[in-house]
Design an enzyme around this catalytic site. Structure first.
Site, mmCIF file in Angstrom:
data_model
loop_
_atom_site.group_PDB
_atom_site.id
_atom_site.type_symbol
_atom_site.label_atom_id
_atom_site.label_comp_id
_atom_site.label_asym_id
_atom_site.label_seq_id
_atom_site.Cartn_x
_atom_site.Cartn_y
_atom_site.Cartn_z
ATOM 1 N N LYS A 156 -10.687 -4.667 -7.709
ATOM 2 C CA LYS A 156 -11.711 -3.569 -7.584
ATOM 3 C C LYS A 156 -11.724 -2.587 -8.686
ATOM 4 C CE LYS A 156 -12.038 -0.697 -4.077
ATOM 5 N NZ LYS A 156 -12.710 -0.880 -2.765
ATOM 6 N N ASP B 87 0.704 -1.202 -0.153
ATOM 7 C CA ASP B 87 0.054 0.043 -0.163
ATOM 8 C C ASP B 87 0.858 1.313 -0.158
ATOM 9 O OD1 ASP B 87 -3.280 0.344 0.803
ATOM 10 O OD2 ASP B 87 -2.196 2.129 0.889
ATOM 11 N N ASP C 194 3.881 2.308 -4.144
ATOM 12 C CA ASP C 194 2.873 2.467 -5.074
ATOM 13 C C ASP C 194 3.147 1.137 -6.108
ATOM 14 O OD1 ASP C 194 1.494 2.615 -7.528
ATOM 15 O OD2 ASP C 194 2.250 4.980 -7.639
HETATM 16 C C1 SAM Z 1 -10.391 0.656 0.092
HETATM 17 S S1 SAM Z 1 -8.771 0.746 0.686
HETATM 18 C C2 SAM Z 1 -8.341 -0.807 0.969
HETATM 19 C C3 SAM Z 1 -8.864 -1.415 1.961
HETATM 20 C C4 SAM Z 1 -8.246 -2.828 2.457
HETATM 21 N N1 SAM Z 1 -8.626 -3.760 1.561
HETATM 22 C C5 SAM Z 1 -8.847 -3.329 3.973
HETATM 23 O O1 SAM Z 1 -9.362 -4.464 3.923
HETATM 24 O O2 SAM Z 1 -8.539 -2.789 4.756
HETATM 25 C C6 SAM Z 1 -8.022 1.326 -0.840
HETATM 26 C C7 SAM Z 1 -6.269 1.204 -0.392
HETATM 27 O O3 SAM Z 1 -5.813 1.367 -1.878
HETATM 28 C C8 SAM Z 1 -4.498 2.084 -1.641
HETATM 29 N N2 SAM Z 1 -3.784 2.351 -2.729
HETATM 30 C C9 SAM Z 1 -4.375 3.577 -3.700
HETATM 31 N N3 SAM Z 1 -3.167 3.545 -4.743
HETATM 32 C C10 SAM Z 1 -2.432 2.727 -4.669
HETATM 33 C C11 SAM Z 1 -1.357 2.007 -5.534
HETATM 34 N N4 SAM Z 1 -1.090 2.920 -6.521
HETATM 35 N N5 SAM Z 1 -0.505 1.166 -4.894
HETATM 36 C C12 SAM Z 1 -0.923 0.674 -3.788
HETATM 37 N N6 SAM Z 1 -1.806 1.104 -2.967
HETATM 38 C C13 SAM Z 1 -2.634 2.048 -3.320
HETATM 39 C C14 SAM Z 1 -4.922 3.264 -0.699
HETATM 40 O O4 SAM Z 1 -3.736 3.753 -0.059
HETATM 41 C C15 SAM Z 1 -5.867 2.450 0.242
HETATM 42 O O5 SAM Z 1 -5.261 2.235 1.231
#
Ligand code: SAM
Length: 205
Positions: A163, A84, A100
């Site tokens: 997703k 993350d 990322d």
């Molecule tokens: C809906 S949350 C995930 C919730 C998680 N599945 C849980 O059960 O707690 C979406 C996550 O995607 C992460 N995110 C967004 N862009 C990203 C990237 N390019 N690489 C990794 N993580 C990313 C955000 O920081 C966020 O924590």
């Protein structure tokens, strides 16, 4: 006898019921010790598709705050790598990589942890800007990257769950999945907010 006309619920009443249901899931997650209500989406999808197998190597993308990783850990998975851009508190049996996912250095770090990846689950969603087109474009671009990564790196019979949002690039995601995987499903879990454009694509290599 007085007869009442059946009235359909107004938009605000529907929203109230939906929010109430969401609060229930938030409270339920808290009671069970999960960090987010997102746990119920993974649990619901797995109850239906039975694709999680604890002897497998699993990559959890967009993992923070960590409820999916917690669920896997509780299911007995021993080999979990979570990624993350935000920090995440420790979860047992989970190796966390901060960064990322679309960055090549992060992908190299993933391969230092795994010889082979059996299952990829991605809940990645970028920060919302209020511009729905832009939001779906940003998240869905990453979803395409996840699917592309899965086609090149999943072991045989491996699974990917990712997703996306209904909106920009959604048709490209469905087409990419159909063209590159043997089994495909588009899922809207009941535990996902009904007013959200969130969807999941599930595919097997
Ligand atoms: C809906 S949350 C995930 C919730 C998680 N599945 C849980 O059960 O707690 C979406 C996550 O995607 C992460 N995110 C967004 N862009 C990203 C990237 N390019 N690489 C990794 N993580 C990313 C955000 O920081 C966020 O924590």
């Amino acid at each position: 006898m007085v007869k009442f006309k059946k009235k359909s619920l107004s938009g605000s009443s529907k929203r109230w019921i939906q929010r109430h249901h969401n609060d229930d899931l938030v409270n339920k997650a808290r009671k069970l010790g999960y960090r987010s209500r997102a746990i119920f989406k993974l649990e619901e999808i797995n109850n239906k598709l039975q694709f999680l197998n604890k002897n497998k190597n699993i990559l959890d993308l967009g993992a923070a705050p960590g409820s999916w990783s917690q669920y896997l850990s509780k299911q007995g998975f021993k080999n979990i790598v979570a990624v993350d851009v935000l920090e995440m508190n420790n979860v047992s049996n989970v190796k966390f990589i901060l960064g990322d996912f679309t960055n090549e250095d992060i992908k190299k770090k993933i391969f230092r942890e795994f010889k082979k990846i059996d299952i990829i689950i991605s809940d990645i969603a970028t920060n919302t800007t209020g511009n729905k087109k832009l939001d779906s474009f940003k998240t869905n671009s990453i979803c395409l990257d996840v699917l592309d990564f899965a086609t090149n790196n999943l072991g045989n019979d491996g699974y990917v769950l990712a997703k996306y949002f209904n909106g920009e690039l959604d048709k490209d995601i469905i087409e990419f999945s159909r063209n590159n995987f043997s089994k495909n499903k588009i899922i809207k879990p009941k535990s996902s907010r009904k007013d959200s454009k969130e969807m999941y694509v599930f595919a097997q290599k």
